[in-house]
Design a protein around this motif. Structure first.
Motif, PDB file in Angstrom:
ATOM      1  N   HIS A 274      46.342  53.062  44.181  1.00 56.79           N
ATOM      2  CA  HIS A 274      44.926  52.824  43.477  1.00 56.79           C
ATOM      3  C   HIS A 274      44.314  54.301  43.825  1.00 56.79           C
ATOM      4  O   HIS A 274      43.587  54.585  42.773  1.00 56.79           O
ATOM      5  CB  HIS A 274      44.304  51.541  44.113  1.00 56.79           C
ATOM      6  CG  HIS A 274      42.887  51.591  43.545  1.00 56.79           C
ATOM      7  ND1 HIS A 274      42.717  50.817  42.306  1.00 56.79           N
ATOM      8  CD2 HIS A 274      41.758  51.821  44.302  1.00 56.79           C
ATOM      9  CE1 HIS A 274      41.306  50.946  42.284  1.00 56.79           C
ATOM     10  NE2 HIS A 274      40.653  51.581  43.091  1.00 56.79           N
ATOM     11  N   MET A 275      44.129  54.570  45.074  1.00 55.19           N
ATOM     12  CA  MET A 275      43.316  56.021  45.074  1.00 55.19           C
ATOM     13  C   MET A 275      43.994  57.158  44.316  1.00 55.19           C
ATOM     14  O   MET A 275      43.373  57.840  43.778  1.00 55.19           O
ATOM     15  CB  MET A 275      43.151  56.142  46.640  1.00 55.19           C
ATOM     16  CG  MET A 275      42.295  55.313  47.070  1.00 55.19           C
ATOM     17  SD  MET A 275      40.654  54.768  46.362  1.00 55.19           S
ATOM     18  CE  MET A 275      39.911  56.490  46.144  1.00 55.19           C
ATOM     19  N   ALA A 276      45.501  57.235  44.082  1.00 55.08           N
ATOM     20  CA  ALA A 276      46.047  58.209  43.233  1.00 55.08           C
ATOM     21  C   ALA A 276      45.408  57.903  41.829  1.00 55.08           C
ATOM     22  O   ALA A 276      45.188  58.961  41.050  1.00 55.08           O
ATOM     23  CB  ALA A 276      47.555  57.911  43.362  1.00 55.08           C
ATOM     24  N   GLU A 277      45.499  56.632  41.398  1.00 54.85           N
ATOM     25  CA  GLU A 277      45.058  56.384  39.829  1.00 54.85           C
ATOM     26  C   GLU A 277      43.520  56.717  39.781  1.00 54.85           C
ATOM     27  O   GLU A 277      43.188  57.446  39.141  1.00 54.85           O
ATOM     28  CB  GLU A 277      45.108  55.045  39.670  1.00 54.85           C
ATOM     29  CG  GLU A 277      46.425  54.416  39.352  1.00 54.85           C
ATOM     30  CD  GLU A 277      47.170  54.787  38.149  1.00 54.85           C
ATOM     31  OE1 GLU A 277      46.565  55.525  37.395  1.00 54.85           O
ATOM     32  OE2 GLU A 277      47.982  54.179  37.702  1.00 54.85           O
ATOM     33  N   VAL A 278      42.870  56.489  40.785  1.00 54.65           N
ATOM     34  CA  VAL A 278      41.151  56.995  40.907  1.00 54.65           C
ATOM     35  C   VAL A 278      41.136  58.318  40.730  1.00 54.65           C
ATOM     36  O   VAL A 278      40.165  58.817  39.850  1.00 54.65           O
ATOM     37  CB  VAL A 278      40.486  56.113  41.683  1.00 54.65           C
ATOM     38  CG1 VAL A 278      39.077  56.620  42.000  1.00 54.65           C
ATOM     39  CG2 VAL A 278      40.643  54.608  41.758  1.00 54.65           C
TER      40      VAL A 278
ATOM     41  N   LEU B 213      49.421  56.404  36.329  1.00 59.52           N
ATOM     42  CA  LEU B 213      50.550  56.689  37.023  1.00 59.52           C
ATOM     43  C   LEU B 213      51.290  55.060  37.236  1.00 59.52           C
ATOM     44  O   LEU B 213      52.488  54.940  37.272  1.00 59.52           O
ATOM     45  CB  LEU B 213      49.989  56.991  38.592  1.00 59.52           C
ATOM     46  CG  LEU B 213      49.546  58.520  38.463  1.00 59.52           C
ATOM     47  CD1 LEU B 213      48.841  58.748  39.716  1.00 59.52           C
ATOM     48  CD2 LEU B 213      50.787  59.250  38.228  1.00 59.52           C
ATOM     49  N   PHE B 214      50.269  54.090  37.633  1.00 56.46           N
ATOM     50  CA  PHE B 214      51.002  52.683  38.106  1.00 56.46           C
ATOM     51  C   PHE B 214      50.320  51.669  37.206  1.00 56.46           C
ATOM     52  O   PHE B 214      50.868  50.507  37.150  1.00 56.46           O
ATOM     53  CB  PHE B 214      50.778  52.425  39.482  1.00 56.46           C
ATOM     54  CG  PHE B 214      50.991  53.514  40.413  1.00 56.46           C
ATOM     55  CD1 PHE B 214      52.407  53.889  40.706  1.00 56.46           C
ATOM     56  CD2 PHE B 214      50.151  54.414  40.990  1.00 56.46           C
ATOM     57  CE1 PHE B 214      52.853  54.917  41.446  1.00 56.46           C
ATOM     58  CE2 PHE B 214      50.669  55.546  41.981  1.00 56.46           C
ATOM     59  CZ  PHE B 214      51.840  55.831  42.235  1.00 56.46           C
ATOM     60  N   GLN B 215      49.383  51.924  36.515  1.00 52.13           N
ATOM     61  CA  GLN B 215      48.700  50.892  35.762  1.00 52.13           C
ATOM     62  C   GLN B 215      48.977  51.036  34.125  1.00 52.13           C
ATOM     63  O   GLN B 215      49.479  52.280  33.813  1.00 52.13           O
ATOM     64  CB  GLN B 215      47.109  50.989  36.017  1.00 52.13           C
ATOM     65  CG  GLN B 215      46.679  50.766  37.136  1.00 52.13           C
ATOM     66  CD  GLN B 215      45.198  51.245  37.277  1.00 52.13           C
ATOM     67  OE1 GLN B 215      44.622  51.935  36.485  1.00 52.13           O
ATOM     68  NE2 GLN B 215      44.517  50.378  38.445  1.00 52.13           N
ATOM     69  N   SER B 216      49.049  49.922  33.371  1.00 51.92           N
ATOM     70  CA  SER B 216      49.246  49.892  31.917  1.00 51.92           C
ATOM     71  C   SER B 216      48.456  49.000  31.417  1.00 51.92           C
ATOM     72  O   SER B 216      47.925  48.117  32.024  1.00 51.92           O
ATOM     73  CB  SER B 216      50.764  49.709  31.628  1.00 51.92           C
ATOM     74  OG  SER B 216      50.943  48.409  32.064  1.00 51.92           O
ATOM     75  N   SER B 217      48.220  48.858  30.128  1.00 47.98           N
ATOM     76  CA  SER B 217      47.742  47.596  29.607  1.00 47.98           C
ATOM     77  C   SER B 217      48.096  46.503  29.561  1.00 47.98           C
ATOM     78  O   SER B 217      47.705  45.416  29.906  1.00 47.98           O
ATOM     79  CB  SER B 217      47.353  48.092  28.020  1.00 47.98           C
ATOM     80  OG  SER B 217      48.860  48.220  27.363  1.00 47.98           O
ATOM     81  N   ALA B 218      49.471  46.506  29.794  1.00 47.51           N
ATOM     82  CA  ALA B 218      50.289  45.484  30.257  1.00 47.51           C
ATOM     83  C   ALA B 218      50.166  45.069  31.471  1.00 47.51           C
ATOM     84  O   ALA B 218      50.428  43.709  31.850  1.00 47.51           O
ATOM     85  CB  ALA B 218      51.794  45.266  29.669  1.00 47.51           C
ATOM     86  N   GLU B 219      50.010  45.954  32.434  1.00 51.37           N
ATOM     87  CA  GLU B 219      49.889  45.578  33.935  1.00 51.37           C
ATOM     88  C   GLU B 219      48.720  46.403  34.500  1.00 51.37           C
ATOM     89  O   GLU B 219      48.766  47.415  34.941  1.00 51.37           O
ATOM     90  CB  GLU B 219      51.077  46.066  34.441  1.00 51.37           C
ATOM     91  CG  GLU B 219      51.368  45.875  36.078  1.00 51.37           C
ATOM     92  CD  GLU B 219      51.465  44.360  36.254  1.00 51.37           C
ATOM     93  OE1 GLU B 219      50.368  43.653  36.999  1.00 51.37           O
ATOM     94  OE2 GLU B 219      52.098  43.702  35.986  1.00 51.37           O
TER      95      GLU B 219
ATOM     96  N   GLY C  89      52.653  46.440  41.755  1.00 47.85           N
ATOM     97  CA  GLY C  89      53.960  47.086  42.041  1.00 47.85           C
ATOM     98  C   GLY C  89      54.263  47.865  43.368  1.00 47.85           C
ATOM     99  O   GLY C  89      55.005  48.626  43.762  1.00 47.85           O
ATOM    100  N   ALA C  90      53.094  47.392  44.477  1.00 50.51           N
ATOM    101  CA  ALA C  90      53.215  48.098  45.658  1.00 50.51           C
ATOM    102  C   ALA C  90      54.354  47.032  46.525  1.00 50.51           C
ATOM    103  O   ALA C  90      53.791  46.304  47.252  1.00 50.51           O
ATOM    104  CB  ALA C  90      52.010  48.164  46.263  1.00 50.51           C
ATOM    105  N   VAL C  91      55.516  47.563  46.337  1.00 45.92           N
ATOM    106  CA  VAL C  91      56.652  46.733  47.112  1.00 45.92           C
ATOM    107  C   VAL C  91      57.082  47.407  48.234  1.00 45.92           C
ATOM    108  O   VAL C  91      57.249  48.765  48.077  1.00 45.92           O
ATOM    109  CB  VAL C  91      57.596  46.174  46.008  1.00 45.92           C
ATOM    110  CG1 VAL C  91      56.927  45.158  44.962  1.00 45.92           C
ATOM    111  CG2 VAL C  91      58.185  47.191  45.583  1.00 45.92           C
ATOM    112  N   ALA C  92      58.167  46.755  49.037  1.00 48.57           N
ATOM    113  CA  ALA C  92      58.384  47.431  50.068  1.00 48.57           C
ATOM    114  C   ALA C  92      59.866  48.054  49.877  1.00 48.57           C
ATOM    115  O   ALA C  92      60.898  47.761  50.474  1.00 48.57           O
ATOM    116  CB  ALA C  92      58.778  46.180  51.362  1.00 48.57           C
ATOM    117  N   ASP C  93      59.612  49.093  49.330  1.00 47.31           N
ATOM    118  CA  ASP C  93      60.928  49.809  48.883  1.00 47.31           C
ATOM    119  C   ASP C  93      60.662  51.458  49.173  1.00 47.31           C
ATOM    120  O   ASP C  93      59.515  51.955  48.728  1.00 47.31           O
ATOM    121  CB  ASP C  93      61.100  49.766  47.299  1.00 47.31           C
ATOM    122  CG  ASP C  93      62.205  50.674  46.662  1.00 47.31           C
ATOM    123  OD1 ASP C  93      62.492  51.597  47.580  1.00 47.31           O
ATOM    124  OD2 ASP C  93      62.673  50.201  45.663  1.00 47.31           O
TER     125      ASP C  93
END
Length: 183
Positions: free
Chosen positions: A73-77, A94-100, A107-111
């Motif tokens: 989130h802070m990268a997006e901000v 980077l991580f957000q879109s109109s669909a998401e 999308g912050a998953v344990a990978d």
């Protein structure tokens, strides 16, 4: 009379805190940059030493908030305010879109690859911000947000506030993971 209260483990000893000994006297720009630096370091400290599963651990149902989500989130901000608004770049999200629209958290998953990508993006955006602020002629530099005008000064104050608010969330998330508090 109740017994002694149990104190959670302190996060970091004051003599080892990397946020100390930064510039304490300076002009307005130096002061704002230092406050932003310490807020960023706080987020890093809250995430330090955690495995991907811990970083992606959600606060409580139905929330999707996690430490990894906060980094994303802070990268997006940072990207939104400094690249898109102030610098006028056509930088995609980077991580957000109109669909998401909540992709930064969803999308912050344990990978390990997702964790590495988040830190890489966050560090790149912080570096861009630092270069932009250092090169700006004045804190009075303005940009159009599409809803009005905003100065670099206002954005820097907002960023300190944004990190501080989310670092409060990070405090609670980290304490839930391993009981450590402070920092």
């Amino acid at each position: 009379m109740s017994g002694p209260s149990k104190r959670a483990d302190v996060f970091i000893e004051p003599d080892r805190d990397p946020r100390e000994n930064g510039p304490s006297l300076g002009d307005e720009r130096a002061t704002l940059v230092e406050f932003l630096r310490t807020q960023r370091l706080t987020l890093e400290l809250k995430c330090a030493g955690l495995a991907p599963a811990d970083l992606a651990r959600r606060s409580v149902e139905p929330s999707t908030m996690s430490l990894l989500g906060l980094v994303r989130h802070m990268a997006e901000v940072e990207r939104s305010w400094f690249r898109r608004v102030l610098a006028g770049e056509r930088a995609p999200r980077l991580f957000q879109s109109s669909a998401e629209p909540d992709g930064d958290f969803d999308g912050a998953v344990a990978d390990p690859a997702v964790v590495a990508e988040a830190w890489e993006a966050w560090r790149a955006e912080c570096a861009f911000t630092d270069r932009y602020v250092a090169g700006a002629p004045s804190l009075d530099a303005v940009a159009d947000t599409g809803e009005g005008r905003v100065s670099l000064r206002e954005v820097l104050v907002h960023m300190v506030e944004e990190y501080a608010r989310h670092n409060g969330h990070a405090d609670l998330l980290r304490e839930r993971i391993d009981g450590r508090v402070g920092a």
